[in-house]
Scaffold this motif. Structure first.
Motif, PDB file in Angstrom:
ATOM      1  N   ARG A 278     -14.815 -67.940 -40.986  1.00 21.10           N
ATOM      2  CA  ARG A 278     -14.762 -66.538 -41.439  1.00 21.10           C
ATOM      3  C   ARG A 278     -14.512 -65.644 -40.236  1.00 21.10           C
ATOM      4  O   ARG A 278     -14.562 -66.091 -39.095  1.00 21.10           O
ATOM      5  CB  ARG A 278     -16.084 -66.153 -42.094  1.00 21.10           C
ATOM      6  N   GLN A 279     -14.205 -64.358 -40.495  1.00 21.04           N
ATOM      7  CA  GLN A 279     -14.059 -63.442 -39.373  1.00 21.04           C
ATOM      8  C   GLN A 279     -15.426 -63.215 -38.731  1.00 21.04           C
ATOM      9  O   GLN A 279     -16.423 -63.012 -39.419  1.00 21.04           O
ATOM     10  CB  GLN A 279     -13.433 -62.113 -39.804  1.00 21.04           C
ATOM     11  N   ALA A 280     -15.473 -63.267 -37.410  1.00 25.30           N
ATOM     12  CA  ALA A 280     -16.728 -63.130 -36.662  1.00 25.30           C
ATOM     13  C   ALA A 280     -17.060 -61.646 -36.507  1.00 25.30           C
ATOM     14  O   ALA A 280     -16.814 -61.037 -35.464  1.00 25.30           O
ATOM     15  CB  ALA A 280     -16.607 -63.815 -35.310  1.00 25.30           C
ATOM     16  N   LEU A 281     -17.625 -61.066 -37.562  1.00 20.20           N
ATOM     17  CA  LEU A 281     -17.869 -59.628 -37.600  1.00 20.20           C
ATOM     18  C   LEU A 281     -19.190 -59.370 -38.313  1.00 20.20           C
ATOM     19  O   LEU A 281     -19.443 -59.891 -39.394  1.00 20.20           O
ATOM     20  CB  LEU A 281     -16.721 -58.922 -38.331  1.00 20.20           C
ATOM     21  N   HIS A 282     -20.025 -58.528 -37.692  1.00 12.76           N
ATOM     22  CA  HIS A 282     -21.358 -58.243 -38.227  1.00 12.76           C
ATOM     23  C   HIS A 282     -21.674 -56.760 -38.062  1.00 12.76           C
ATOM     24  O   HIS A 282     -21.555 -56.208 -36.957  1.00 12.76           O
ATOM     25  CB  HIS A 282     -22.401 -59.088 -37.490  1.00 12.76           C
ATOM     26  N   ALA A 283     -22.043 -56.100 -39.162  1.00 15.14           N
ATOM     27  CA  ALA A 283     -22.442 -54.685 -39.128  1.00 15.14           C
ATOM     28  C   ALA A 283     -23.905 -54.622 -38.710  1.00 15.14           C
ATOM     29  O   ALA A 283     -24.806 -54.790 -39.522  1.00 15.14           O
ATOM     30  CB  ALA A 283     -22.237 -54.043 -40.495  1.00 15.14           C
ATOM     31  N   GLU A 284     -24.139 -54.336 -37.428  1.00 12.43           N
ATOM     32  CA  GLU A 284     -25.473 -54.520 -36.863  1.00 12.43           C
ATOM     33  C   GLU A 284     -26.349 -53.272 -36.861  1.00 12.43           C
ATOM     34  O   GLU A 284     -27.572 -53.372 -36.775  1.00 12.43           O
ATOM     35  CB  GLU A 284     -25.352 -55.037 -35.429  1.00 12.43           C
ATOM     36  N   ARG A 285     -25.752 -52.082 -36.924  1.00 12.21           N
ATOM     37  CA  ARG A 285     -26.549 -50.858 -36.863  1.00 12.21           C
ATOM     38  C   ARG A 285     -25.920 -49.778 -37.747  1.00 12.21           C
ATOM     39  O   ARG A 285     -24.696 -49.624 -37.781  1.00 12.21           O
ATOM     40  CB  ARG A 285     -26.647 -50.351 -35.420  1.00 12.21           C
ATOM     41  N   LEU A 286     -26.796 -49.041 -38.439  1.00 14.06           N
ATOM     42  CA  LEU A 286     -26.354 -47.991 -39.350  1.00 14.06           C
ATOM     43  C   LEU A 286     -27.253 -46.779 -39.140  1.00 14.06           C
ATOM     44  O   LEU A 286     -28.481 -46.900 -39.139  1.00 14.06           O
ATOM     45  CB  LEU A 286     -26.458 -48.491 -40.791  1.00 14.06           C
ATOM     46  N   GLU A 287     -26.639 -45.610 -38.947  1.00 10.50           N
ATOM     47  CA  GLU A 287     -27.385 -44.368 -38.749  1.00 10.50           C
ATOM     48  C   GLU A 287     -26.807 -43.284 -39.660  1.00 10.50           C
ATOM     49  O   GLU A 287     -25.593 -43.114 -39.748  1.00 10.50           O
ATOM     50  CB  GLU A 287     -27.288 -43.893 -37.296  1.00 10.50           C
ATOM     51  N   PHE A 288     -27.716 -42.549 -40.324  1.00 11.05           N
ATOM     52  CA  PHE A 288     -27.282 -41.461 -41.197  1.00 11.05           C
ATOM     53  C   PHE A 288     -28.439 -40.477 -41.366  1.00 11.05           C
ATOM     54  O   PHE A 288     -29.597 -40.778 -41.028  1.00 11.05           O
ATOM     55  CB  PHE A 288     -26.834 -41.997 -42.563  1.00 11.05           C
ATOM     56  N   ALA A 289     -28.102 -39.304 -41.878  1.00 17.71           N
ATOM     57  CA  ALA A 289     -29.132 -38.315 -42.191  1.00 17.71           C
ATOM     58  C   ALA A 289     -29.664 -38.593 -43.589  1.00 17.71           C
ATOM     59  O   ALA A 289     -28.884 -38.764 -44.536  1.00 17.71           O
ATOM     60  CB  ALA A 289     -28.548 -36.905 -42.120  1.00 17.71           C
ATOM     61  N   HIS A 290     -30.972 -38.661 -43.724  1.00 18.47           N
ATOM     62  CA  HIS A 290     -31.540 -38.926 -45.044  1.00 18.47           C
ATOM     63  C   HIS A 290     -31.079 -37.845 -46.023  1.00 18.47           C
ATOM     64  O   HIS A 290     -31.163 -36.650 -45.723  1.00 18.47           O
ATOM     65  CB  HIS A 290     -33.063 -38.960 -44.990  1.00 18.47           C
ATOM     66  N   PRO A 291     -30.548 -38.240 -47.188  1.00 20.03           N
ATOM     67  CA  PRO A 291     -29.942 -37.244 -48.088  1.00 20.03           C
ATOM     68  C   PRO A 291     -30.916 -36.225 -48.652  1.00 20.03           C
ATOM     69  O   PRO A 291     -30.484 -35.162 -49.123  1.00 20.03           O
ATOM     70  CB  PRO A 291     -29.331 -38.115 -49.201  1.00 20.03           C
ATOM     71  N   LYS A 292     -32.217 -36.502 -48.609  1.00 23.64           N
ATOM     72  CA  LYS A 292     -33.193 -35.545 -49.128  1.00 23.64           C
ATOM     73  C   LYS A 292     -33.884 -34.788 -48.011  1.00 23.64           C
ATOM     74  O   LYS A 292     -33.939 -33.554 -48.025  1.00 23.64           O
ATOM     75  CB  LYS A 292     -34.234 -36.259 -49.984  1.00 23.64           C
ATOM     76  N   SER A 293     -34.403 -35.484 -47.014  1.00 21.67           N
ATOM     77  CA  SER A 293     -35.162 -34.836 -45.946  1.00 21.67           C
ATOM     78  C   SER A 293     -34.285 -34.332 -44.809  1.00 21.67           C
ATOM     79  O   SER A 293     -34.686 -33.433 -44.065  1.00 21.67           O
ATOM     80  CB  SER A 293     -36.197 -35.810 -45.377  1.00 21.67           C
ATOM     81  N   GLY A 294     -33.096 -34.932 -44.640  1.00 22.65           N
ATOM     82  CA  GLY A 294     -32.234 -34.585 -43.521  1.00 22.65           C
ATOM     83  C   GLY A 294     -32.626 -35.270 -42.227  1.00 22.65           C
ATOM     84  O   GLY A 294     -31.920 -35.146 -41.220  1.00 22.65           O
ATOM     85  N   LYS A 295     -33.716 -36.003 -42.229  1.00 19.76           N
ATOM     86  CA  LYS A 295     -34.162 -36.686 -41.013  1.00 19.76           C
ATOM     87  C   LYS A 295     -33.278 -37.898 -40.724  1.00 19.76           C
ATOM     88  O   LYS A 295     -32.768 -38.535 -41.646  1.00 19.76           O
ATOM     89  CB  LYS A 295     -35.619 -37.133 -41.165  1.00 19.76           C
ATOM     90  N   PRO A 296     -33.089 -38.236 -39.441  1.00 21.61           N
ATOM     91  CA  PRO A 296     -32.246 -39.389 -39.115  1.00 21.61           C
ATOM     92  C   PRO A 296     -32.878 -40.706 -39.545  1.00 21.61           C
ATOM     93  O   PRO A 296     -34.084 -40.904 -39.407  1.00 21.61           O
ATOM     94  CB  PRO A 296     -32.116 -39.298 -37.588  1.00 21.61           C
ATOM     95  N   VAL A 297     -32.050 -41.575 -40.073  1.00 26.32           N
ATOM     96  CA  VAL A 297     -32.458 -42.933 -40.436  1.00 26.32           C
ATOM     97  C   VAL A 297     -31.583 -43.891 -39.630  1.00 26.32           C
ATOM     98  O   VAL A 297     -30.358 -43.777 -39.645  1.00 26.32           O
ATOM     99  CB  VAL A 297     -32.272 -43.205 -41.945  1.00 26.32           C
ATOM    100  N   ALA A 298     -32.203 -44.807 -38.908  1.00 28.15           N
ATOM    101  CA  ALA A 298     -31.478 -45.802 -38.124  1.00 28.15           C
ATOM    102  C   ALA A 298     -32.033 -47.182 -38.441  1.00 28.15           C
ATOM    103  O   ALA A 298     -33.243 -47.394 -38.386  1.00 28.15           O
ATOM    104  CB  ALA A 298     -31.600 -45.509 -36.630  1.00 28.15           C
ATOM    105  N   VAL A 299     -31.143 -48.096 -38.798  1.00 27.69           N
ATOM    106  CA  VAL A 299     -31.552 -49.449 -39.198  1.00 27.69           C
ATOM    107  C   VAL A 299     -30.695 -50.448 -38.429  1.00 27.69           C
ATOM    108  O   VAL A 299     -29.490 -50.224 -38.235  1.00 27.69           O
ATOM    109  CB  VAL A 299     -31.381 -49.665 -40.713  1.00 27.69           C
ATOM    110  N   GLU A 300     -31.309 -51.539 -38.004  1.00 31.51           N
ATOM    111  CA  GLU A 300     -30.587 -52.586 -37.293  1.00 31.51           C
ATOM    112  C   GLU A 300     -30.793 -53.926 -37.987  1.00 31.51           C
ATOM    113  O   GLU A 300     -31.815 -54.149 -38.638  1.00 31.51           O
ATOM    114  CB  GLU A 300     -31.046 -52.675 -35.833  1.00 31.51           C
TER     115      GLU A 300
END
Length: 331
Positions: A278-300
């Motif tokens: 398979r293609q050697a590709l991994h989505a390792e980190r995601l950051e966005f503003a929480h749609p309700k609170s507006g606070k940053p959410v970061a997940v790894e």
């Protein structure tokens, strides 16, 4: 807008000024086919500042879109008890770590057993959200993080963050060839003119703007581990861009990533490279503003085991051959 209202609303980003209304809808609401969106424009279910306009109407940027026909599913879906690896969860959003081999949406050849089926089993209320809340996609054989909207309000916010390039997505990729340094690829992507399965570098307006930033993490004898950060989210973007700069992803046969063995590779390394299908590709980190609170959410999410094993094998090969390579370079 309250969450019981089946309408979606969106303000048109200024960077889409001068585009046709139907093109803008396709950009901002990618969960729906262009034919369905065009039909909604003509039926008055897609409004621009509260008015019915033609599909070819050129937008100025900043206008308000109201899409009122989104509650019906384009394809009937059945919930399925498929395990989900949930990395973040509240009443508004989910972040899941998608495994290799899981298809995101049903389609030709994959009528069931998809992430969408799994989400409907996990939360039946997602039937009221476009594509069961899925706001961006990963290829079947790409692993990693995806955010899911659990309310229409959250869906609107997350789609807007995507379109305004406010959602940060970081990937790890193993590419062919020794890469000297990092950089950026700014090249528009569109459907391949001859092969409908593939995407390609296509000049605008047929191609859509696409920007990928990459930096070197680790060099091996005939491969490089890179970090990729997306400004845009086109189909197959990293795969197309890395192939464009002649560093296709390991295992990506669609875009030229065949097997490349270092000189005097051990049988174990040769088997590891040939066995990576398979293609050697991994989505390792995601950051966005929480749609309700507006606070940053970061997940790894840690790299999957198959990539970890292959990288370890390449690292060992590079270490074992370092003295010989250094001696040759000094002559």
């Amino acid at each position: 807008m309250n969450d019981q209202n089946p309408a979606l609303t969106q303000n048109i980003p200024l960077n889409l000024a001068g585009r046709r209304f139907d093109q803008v809808l396709a950009e901002l609401f990618p969960d729906y086919s262009r034919s369905r969106l065009s039909a909604w424009i003509k039926s008055g279910d897609a409004l621009l500042d509260g008015e019915v306009v033609a599909p070819r109407h050129l937008v100025k940027g900043g206008e308000h879109i109201t899409l009122t026909a989104v509650a019906s599913q384009e394809v009937p879906m059945a919930p399925e008890a498929i395990e989900l690896d949930i990395r973040f969860q509240d009443k508004d959003v989910l972040v899941i770590n998608k495994p290799v081999g899981l298809v995101v949406h049903p389609g030709a050849g994959n009528p069931a057993g998809t992430l969408q089926n799994a989400l409907l089993h996990f939360d039946p209320a997602l039937v009221e959200i476009p594509r069961a809340g899925i706001v961006h996609r990963l290829d079947k054989d790409t692993s990693g993080l995806m955010v899911i909207a659990r309310t229409l309000r959250a869906h609107t916010s997350l789609v807007e963050q995507l379109s305004e390039r406010a959602m940060h997505r970081q990937y790890e990729a193993l590419v062919m060839g020794p890469m000297i340094a990092g950089g950026s690829v700014d090249a528009p992507i569109g459907r391949h003119p001859k092969d409908r399965v593939k995407q390609a570098i296509v000049e605008e307006p047929a191609g859509r703007p696409a920007v990928t930033h990459y930096r070197v993490r680790e060099r091996f004898r005939a491969h490089t581990l890179v970090q990729c950060n997306l400004e845009t989210g086109r189909t197959h973007q990293i795969r197309v861009h890395m192939s464009h700069i002649r560093h296709p992803l390991v295992g990506d046969t669609l875009y030229g990533g065949g097997v490349k063995l270092p000189k005097a590779a051990t049988p174990e390394l040769a088997e590891a490279l040939r066995g990576f299908k398979r293609q050697a590709l991994h989505a390792e980190r995601l950051e966005f503003a929480h749609p309700k609170s507006g606070k940053p959410v970061a997940v790894e999410a840690e790299r999957p085991e198959d990539m970890a094993r292959l990288i370890a094998a390449l690292r060992e090969d590079t270490r074992a051959n370092a003295p010989a390579d250094s001696a040759r370079s000094r002559r």
